[in-house]
Design an enzyme around this catalytic site. Structure first.
Site, PDB file in Angstrom:
ATOM      1  CE1 TYR A  72      23.832 -21.547 -29.262  1.00 26.85           C
ATOM      2  CE2 TYR A  72      23.147 -20.784 -31.444  1.00 26.85           C
ATOM      3  CZ  TYR A  72      24.066 -20.785 -30.404  1.00 26.85           C
ATOM      4  OH  TYR A  72      25.192 -20.020 -30.495  1.00 26.85           O
ATOM      5  CG  PHE A 124      26.885   4.023 -15.059  1.00 20.20           C
ATOM      6  CD1 PHE A 124      26.618   4.173 -13.701  1.00 20.20           C
ATOM      7  CD2 PHE A 124      27.178   2.756 -15.537  1.00 20.20           C
ATOM      8  CE1 PHE A 124      26.635   3.076 -12.852  1.00 20.20           C
ATOM      9  CE2 PHE A 124      27.196   1.660 -14.688  1.00 20.20           C
ATOM     10  CZ  PHE A 124      26.911   1.814 -13.348  1.00 20.20           C
ATOM     11  CB  THR A 125      31.573   3.050 -13.920  1.00 18.56           C
ATOM     12  OG1 THR A 125      30.444   2.187 -13.719  1.00 18.56           O
ATOM     13  CG2 THR A 125      31.771   3.908 -12.674  1.00 18.56           C
ATOM     14  CG  ASP A 216      21.965   4.070 -19.014  1.00 17.45           C
ATOM     15  OD1 ASP A 216      21.111   3.204 -18.719  1.00 17.45           O
ATOM     16  OD2 ASP A 216      23.117   4.067 -18.540  1.00 17.45           O
ATOM     17  CE  LYS A 259      22.013  -1.389 -12.273  1.00 19.62           C
ATOM     18  NZ  LYS A 259      22.823  -1.149 -13.438  1.00 19.62           N
ATOM     19  NE  ARG A 383      28.875   4.058  -8.499  1.00 18.01           N
ATOM     20  CZ  ARG A 383      29.674   3.111  -8.962  1.00 18.01           C
ATOM     21  NH1 ARG A 383      30.973   3.185  -8.796  1.00 18.01           N
ATOM     22  NH2 ARG A 383      29.189   2.066  -9.595  1.00 18.01           N
ATOM     23  CG  PHE A 449      34.562   1.245  -8.886  1.00 15.99           C
ATOM     24  CD1 PHE A 449      34.804   1.814 -10.123  1.00 15.99           C
ATOM     25  CD2 PHE A 449      33.495   0.379  -8.754  1.00 15.99           C
ATOM     26  CE1 PHE A 449      33.999   1.516 -11.214  1.00 15.99           C
ATOM     27  CE2 PHE A 449      32.679   0.072  -9.831  1.00 15.99           C
ATOM     28  CZ  PHE A 449      32.932   0.640 -11.068  1.00 15.99           C
TER      29      PHE A 449
HETATM   30  C1  LIG Z   1      24.045  -0.736 -13.990  1.00 18.71           C
HETATM   31  C2  LIG Z   1      24.087   0.335 -14.963  1.00 18.71           C
HETATM   32  C3  LIG Z   1      24.594   0.143 -16.241  1.00 18.71           C
HETATM   33  C4  LIG Z   1      25.285  -1.149 -16.677  1.00 18.71           C
HETATM   34  O1  LIG Z   1      24.442  -2.250 -16.620  1.00 18.71           O
HETATM   35  P1  LIG Z   1      24.985  -3.709 -16.206  1.00 18.71           P
HETATM   36  O2  LIG Z   1      23.759  -4.559 -16.340  1.00 18.71           O
HETATM   37  O3  LIG Z   1      25.502  -3.637 -14.812  1.00 18.71           O
HETATM   38  O4  LIG Z   1      26.040  -4.106 -17.168  1.00 18.71           O
HETATM   39  C5  LIG Z   1      24.551   1.210 -17.124  1.00 18.71           C
HETATM   40  N1  LIG Z   1      24.053   2.407 -16.762  1.00 18.71           N
HETATM   41  C6  LIG Z   1      23.555   2.631 -15.542  1.00 18.71           C
HETATM   42  C7  LIG Z   1      23.020   3.972 -15.190  1.00 18.71           C
HETATM   43  C8  LIG Z   1      23.578   1.617 -14.588  1.00 18.71           C
HETATM   44  O5  LIG Z   1      23.120   1.861 -13.359  1.00 18.71           O
END
Ligand SMILES: *Cc1c(COP(=O)(O)O)cnc(C)c1O
Length: 457
Positions: A72, A124-125, A216, A259, A383, A449
């Protein structure tokens, strides 16, 4: 030598693919309300919805999964991840989270006061959502070329326009700017990279005004590879050296492990400031878990540490960019309108140009993504105006770019899969006038979306 070297991996474990017939595909897309997010995975032949969490892990990462220490607190996998990230990114502190948006939530909650501005190179969303829900006001300061899908001769279309940034500082005052968000690469601009020079200049300006720069970092390895290939002075540097230099021009980052960490889940927040770190640790307990796991299992942290190091291998990352370019060049050759230059993780179709008989308020990109599935069983993503959502007055945000993203998962598909994808899109382009506009039949209030539904007009 061949222009496109074969995949730098061989296949040790396989997952069979099947394709439905056209009649079945028609039923599936109608059932999904013309929203590719609502299709079932089993009904898809080649899944290019996203590169998020769809990575294939290596044999070494799978071996790492077996070495999960599910304590933990104080799991040894956390220390491995911590050491790896601090070495490769060069920041002082890391807080693990369940995904990138977990890190965005922590950062936005800690750093944004209601009424603060958050400039960024496009939005970004989920990033913008967390900024706004904390009372922040997002300002787009990306260079204007990023909004021109056809502008081919700009190697770093993700760059911040320093004049726009300076203008915002003059307008609202530096103390009203929570931080500058620098995304590497810029997803919604088409996976476009930011130059090292721009990062350096942005940081210099920010430091002059005492403003934080938070990256980011989601696709930082792809960005580094573009720098190696395109920016003078970096051709002989390793990806690792380039990433380290990039992050020396900032104060921290949010990261989606789904990613460039080559894993299927996970994320983290990094920062240099001790005080911010203390506050992030207090908050992570509320939303994610102990600061030594932050919503991840020990095994996932192990796979992430191994994957992040693997991602810095030039053979891997240059092949990834080549795969994307291969698909893009096939489409360009056939005259299909795509965002140029081709970005790092995806090829973006210019749906406004592809479907110039459909006005933007009748969702051309949404209609095109649905049509691609019907044509070939390939799943892609809108998009455009649907992703952009509505403003506080309830009007559509109307983005200049109305795109369909054809996203390539890492190490999953081969050139021959991509050839099939290109052929399907080209066939559709030849009969594009048959594609019909759409209207909403269900629209959720936030991040619409993901779950909205449509029918043909
Ligand atoms: C995917 C993504 C995020 C968010 O990450 P999650 O792991 O999906 O929560 C933030 N910024 C960018 C540019 C992304 O492509």
């Amino acid at each position: 030598m061949t222009k496109f070297m074969p995949e730098p991996y061989k296949i040790k474990s396989v997952e069979p693919l099947t394709i439905l017939n056209r009649k079945q595909r028609k039923e599936s897309i109608e059932k999904a309300g013309y929203n590719t997010f609502l299709l079932d995975s089993k009904d898809i032949y080649i899944d290019l919805l996203t590169d998020s969490g769809t990575n294939a892990m290596s044999d070494r990462q799978w071996a790492g999964i077996m070495m999960g220490d599910e304590a933990y607190a104080g799991s040894r996998n956390f220390y491995h991840l911590q050491d790896t990230v601090l070495e490769l990114f060069g920041f002082n502190h890391i807080v693990p989270t369940h995904q990138g948006r977990g890190a965005e939530n922590l950062l936005s909650t800690i750093c944004i006061q209601p009424g603060d501005y958050v400039p960024g190179n496009m939005y970004f969303t989920t990033t913008r959502y967390h900024q706004e829900v904390n009372g922040g006001i997002f300002r787009d300061v990306i260079c204007s070329e990023a909004h021109e899908p056809d502008k081919n001769d700009v190697p770093f279309k993700g760059d911040i326009d320093l004049n726009k940034l300076q203008a915002l500082i003059d307008e609202v005052g530096a103390e009203k700017i929570a931080y500058i968000c620098v995304a590497v690469t810029v997803n919604l601009a088409g996976g476009q990279p930011v130059s090292m020079k721009n990062m350096k200049d942005v940081y210099a300006l920010a430091q002059k005004h005492n403003i934080l720069v938070m990256f980011d970092a989601t696709r930082c390895v792809e960005n580094a590879c573009f720098i190696k290939e395109r920016e003078e002075g970096y051709e002989d540097k390793s990806i690792k050296e380039i990433v380290l230099e990039m992050f020396s021009y900032g104060d921290g980052c949010t990261m989606s492990g789904k990613k460039d960490c080559l894993t299927n889940i996970g994320g983290f927040l990094c920062m240099n400031d001790d005080d911010l770190f203390e506050r992030a640790k207090e908050l992570v307990v509320v939303y994610e878990g102990m600061p030594s796991y932050g919503g991840m299992a020990g095994r996932d942290m192990e796979a992430m540490a191994i994957g992040l190091r693997e991602s810095m291998d030039y053979n891997y990352i240059s092949h990834r960019l080549s795969q994307v370019r291969f698909l893009g060049e096939m489409l360009i050759e056939a005259g299909v309108p795509v965002v140029k230059p081709i970005g790092g993780h995806a090829v973006f179709l210019d749906a406004k140009a592809f479907l110039d008989h459909i006005p933007q308020t009748q969702f051309p990109a949404q209609a095109l993504a649905a049509a691609i599935y019907l044509e070939s069983g390939v799943r892609t993503m809108e998009r455009g105006i649907v992703s952009a959502g509505r403003d506080s007055e309830g009007n559509h945000h109307v983005p200049k770019l109305e795109l369909v993203r054809i996203t390539i998962p890492r190490r999953v598909y081969t050139y021959s899969h991509l050839e099939y994808v290109a052929e399907g899109v080209i066939a559709l382009y030849k009969k594009r006038k048959q594609i019909k506009p759409l209207k909403f039949v269900y629209e959720p209030r936030m991040l619409r979306f993901f779950t909205s539904r449509f029918e043909e007009i």
